[in-house]
Motif scaffolding. Structure first.
Motif, PDB file in Angstrom:
ATOM      1  N   LEU A  59      34.321  16.108 -14.526  1.00  0.00           N
ATOM      2  CA  LEU A  59      33.080  14.870 -15.075  1.00  0.00           C
ATOM      3  C   LEU A  59      33.084  14.573 -16.168  1.00  0.00           C
ATOM      4  N   GLU A  60      33.476  15.359 -17.366  1.00  0.00           N
ATOM      5  CA  GLU A  60      33.060  14.952 -18.659  1.00  0.00           C
ATOM      6  C   GLU A  60      34.904  13.729 -18.910  1.00  0.00           C
ATOM      7  N   HIS A  97      35.521  11.485 -16.747  1.00  0.00           N
ATOM      8  CA  HIS A  97      34.526  10.049 -15.820  1.00  0.00           C
ATOM      9  C   HIS A  97      33.276   9.750 -16.996  1.00  0.00           C
ATOM     10  N   ARG A  98      32.712  10.995 -17.856  1.00  0.00           N
ATOM     11  CA  ARG A  98      31.552  10.113 -18.516  1.00  0.00           C
ATOM     12  C   ARG A  98      32.066  10.088 -19.381  1.00  0.00           C
ATOM     13  N   MET A 125      26.731   2.551 -17.972  1.00  0.00           N
ATOM     14  CA  MET A 125      26.576   4.635 -18.230  1.00  0.00           C
ATOM     15  C   MET A 125      25.571   4.775 -17.610  1.00  0.00           C
ATOM     16  N   GLN A 140      27.232   5.673 -14.039  1.00  0.00           N
ATOM     17  CA  GLN A 140      27.856   7.370 -13.862  1.00  0.00           C
ATOM     18  C   GLN A 140      26.898   8.433 -13.820  1.00  0.00           C
ATOM     19  N   ARG A 141      25.816   8.339 -14.360  1.00  0.00           N
ATOM     20  CA  ARG A 141      24.865   9.564 -14.036  1.00  0.00           C
ATOM     21  C   ARG A 141      24.781  10.060 -12.937  1.00  0.00           C
ATOM     22  N   ALA A 189      27.393  11.269 -10.855  1.00  0.00           N
ATOM     23  CA  ALA A 189      27.358  12.363 -11.181  1.00  0.00           C
ATOM     24  C   ALA A 189      27.162  13.089 -10.360  1.00  0.00           C
TER      25      ALA A 189
END
Length: 242
Positions: A147-148, A150-151, A163, A166-167, A170
């Protein structure tokens, strides 16, 4: 995409009602018996109504004269609300949602990788490298490291809307991880490294292609694992992206 922080009785009431709606325990179109809910949840009528205001803002409920408060059809739910996605992720895997997630990722993430190759700063590259190193470290939390990564990749686009997107993704991926957690799958590090290498080399076309390959592989692994799951909630095979 308001992120409603659950705090105290009010937050617990919101979460409890949302869970019942999203699970189907309170089905679409159902009229809510506020007095029964107030007694069952052991909250004041004021607290219950305040919680319903939050859910109304997220499209889950509505109120009309003579009809009262009712659950809105799913088509009106704000699926891009971070809380709605998180609440859905907290329950049993929703294969329809995961199919939608697969398709959305196939549209958005290759384009994000292309953009990252064009815009990434040294700090962005360092963040992606650190996440990839964590993925490769067997003693670390590979899911969180993924996850980090892709974040950090979405952060490297320097596009605020991406951005925020993405949240949402996730939280959906957290549900996906419930299906694949502990299952045997190929090492994801090499496919992620190809994406990072292309971004580092400023190869926008290569980054987009590498991300498509990564997603195709991840989706094929997921389809295989989900198809073999004994859990009826994961028995429906998701469509493969690409």
């Amino acid at each position: 995409m308001a992120d409603y922080q659950l705090r105290g009785v009010h937050g617990q009431t919101v979460a409890a009602l949302a869970g019942r709606i999203l699970s189907g325990d309170l089905p679409e179109g159902a009229t809510l018996d506020l007095m029964a809910l107030r007694e069952e949840l052991d909250v004041s009528l004021t607290a219950l109504r305040e919680a319903l205001k939050v859910l109304s803002a997220k499209g889950l409920v509505d109120a009309r004269q003579k009809r009262g408060t009712f659950v809105r059809p799913k088509a009106f739910w704000n699926m891009f609300d971070v809380d709605v996605m998180r609440w859905r992720s907290a329950g049993p895997p929703d294969m329809d949602l995961l199919e939608n997630l697969t398709e959305v990722r196939s549209v958005i993430e290759p384009a994000a990788a292309r953009m990252a190759a064009e815009r990434a700063t040294e700090d962005d590259l360092s963040d992606m490298t650190a996440a990839l190193d964590r993925m490769a470290d067997a003693s670390d939390d590979a899911v969180e490291a993924d996850l980090e990564f892709h974040r950090a990749l979405f952060g490297a686009t320097h596009n605020q809307l991406l951005m925020e997107m993405q949240r949402v993704l996730a939280n959906g991926l957290a549900m996906r991880d419930k299906v694949v957690h502990g299952a045997e799958a190929d090492d994801p590090v090499p496919s992620h490294r190809k994406v990072l290498d292309a971004i580092r080399e400023r190869d926008a076309v290569g980054a987009e292609r590498a991300m498509r390959d990564l997603l195709d592989k991840a989706n094929a692994d997921f389809a295989r694992i989900a198809e073999g799951s004994p859990d009826e909630s994961t028995a429906k095979k998701p469509r493969r992206a690409g």
